[in-house]
Design a protein around this motif. Sequence first.
Motif, short mmCIF file in Angstrom:
data_model
loop_
_atom_site.label_atom_id
_atom_site.label_comp_id
_atom_site.label_asym_id
_atom_site.label_seq_id
_atom_site.Cartn_x
_atom_site.Cartn_y
_atom_site.Cartn_z
N LEU A 11 49.03 27.07 138.12
CA LEU A 11 49.70 28.08 137.41
C LEU A 11 48.78 29.26 137.41
O LEU A 11 49.19 30.65 137.53
N LEU A 12 47.39 29.13 137.01
CA LEU A 12 46.50 30.48 136.91
C LEU A 12 46.46 30.93 138.40
O LEU A 12 46.51 32.16 138.44
N ALA A 13 46.07 29.96 139.29
CA ALA A 13 46.06 30.73 140.57
C ALA A 13 47.47 31.22 141.09
O ALA A 13 47.30 32.30 141.76
N VAL A 17 47.60 35.23 142.17
CA VAL A 17 48.13 35.79 143.40
C VAL A 17 49.30 36.77 143.18
O VAL A 17 49.27 37.78 143.89
N VAL A 18 50.16 36.34 142.31
CA VAL A 18 51.33 37.29 142.15
C VAL A 18 51.00 38.49 141.74
O VAL A 18 51.40 39.61 141.95
N GLY A 159 47.70 41.21 134.33
CA GLY A 159 47.95 39.84 134.96
C GLY A 159 47.18 38.73 134.65
O GLY A 159 47.63 37.78 134.26
N GLY A 160 45.83 39.07 134.40
CA GLY A 160 44.82 38.08 133.86
C GLY A 160 45.29 37.70 132.56
O GLY A 160 45.14 36.39 132.13
N ILE A 161 45.43 38.66 131.68
CA ILE A 161 45.99 38.24 130.25
C ILE A 161 47.08 37.44 130.36
O ILE A 161 47.30 36.35 129.63
N MET A 162 48.16 37.66 131.24
CA MET A 162 49.42 37.09 131.34
C MET A 162 49.06 35.71 131.68
O MET A 162 49.98 34.68 131.28
N ALA A 163 48.33 35.59 132.82
CA ALA A 163 47.95 34.45 133.10
C ALA A 163 47.43 33.49 132.10
O ALA A 163 47.82 32.21 132.24
N ILE A 164 46.39 33.91 131.59
CA ILE A 164 46.04 33.06 130.51
C ILE A 164 46.67 32.55 129.48
O ILE A 164 47.02 31.47 128.71
N LEU A 165 47.96 33.58 128.99
CA LEU A 165 49.02 33.30 128.07
C LEU A 165 49.82 32.28 128.61
O LEU A 165 50.36 31.27 127.80
#
Length: 438
Positions: A11-13, A17-18, A159-165
Amino acid sequence: MSLTRRLDLGLLASVLVVMLLLAHGSVVLFDYVLRDYLTERLREDAESLATLPVDRDGQVQIDPLRLRASFNQVYSGQYFVIDIDDNIHLRSRSLWDHRLKPVEGDTAQIRQGPENQSLLAWTGQYHRGKHHFTITTALDYSTVTRRLDWLRLCIWGLGGIMAILLVFIQRRVIRLGLMPLEKLQRELAQLHEGKRMALETRVPDEIAPFVEELNHQLERIERVLNRSRDGIANLGHALKTPLSVMETQLARRELEQFPDLRKSLQARLDDIHRLVEKELQRARLDTGEVSAAARFQPGSDIQPLLDTLREIHTNVTFINDSALLAPLPWDRDELLEILGNLLDNAGKWAHGLARLTMSCEGRRFVMLVEDDGPGIPAEQRSRVMGRGTRLDEQVTGHGLGLGIVEQIVHHHGGEIKLDESNLGGLAVTVELPMPPTP
């Protein structure tokens, strides 16, 4: 690597990427829209510059008062260059001494400007009277580029914050989704301990076929095992009954006149007894570990055995000095066979007391049967482990008990020891290693 960690990394990757593609696509889209908008503005500036008056002598004059103030301010960020009939070259004061070449085509392009400025430039062709105008207008695009870079970084950070969330949310969702599997794991442990016969936890649709098939196989194994055990029991009963009748017939007085014949027939019956017990025991051992419900449970299985032995040996007191034990991972019938033989032998030889002690010592299960009888001399203890060996012919039996016990114990990788009891008689110790936990 656990399934949860794999999903987290996936999911993180995916989100990164998205977001990378989204950031790049958004910036490209904004840049395209903004360039299109500014190109229209440059075109309007060029059209307004094309309205410069022409005098009678064919000389072009530029009225500074009609120009925008930014065109007269050096390096202001707004510039123009006018080429008239390929021989007159005019440019805005804001360019100072910088040369700006015309742009080919009808689209705006990025050009290098003064003071390291990135200029968005556009060139248009116009005719006024007999004159041909090539007008190039430009404006500073550096500020826009910096803002777009800042927008790209913001989207990446978001995007990074959303990925972690999303990873934390996914972990929570996975944990909730795997809760039925945790219950299923507990039920499998209970199945291993013999506390249940089937899996009952409601599981997700993707796992339900697996659980249903497992329950079906458990039920099938249970049926096969019950048929096998019933067949063994029926065979034992069918064979032992006629053998008992034959022994009764041998005791008749008519055969007292033929002692050699009686002795020979008795020997043959003893051989048949040994063969029957051997084959029945081998069949039971070959069934292996089957139903969890058929496992040995000391708390409920020992008392009926002791009650039966007290009825057989009325002059002997049987004491159960065992600790409280959970269900054990061995077949109930096999352990009752061991204890039944050992306690029955103790009852035959005891003067008045027999004691059973069971305990778990580390990874080993220990059974100790003692009596206050005469015991067995140390030099003769190895002899009694053989099938059919009896040290005292006055005691009824066929000498099969300890031999059967030894076979079962060795089948499970254990050992049996004969020693002197604290009660004064024989002490038989059986140690079985705990099977590995699945």
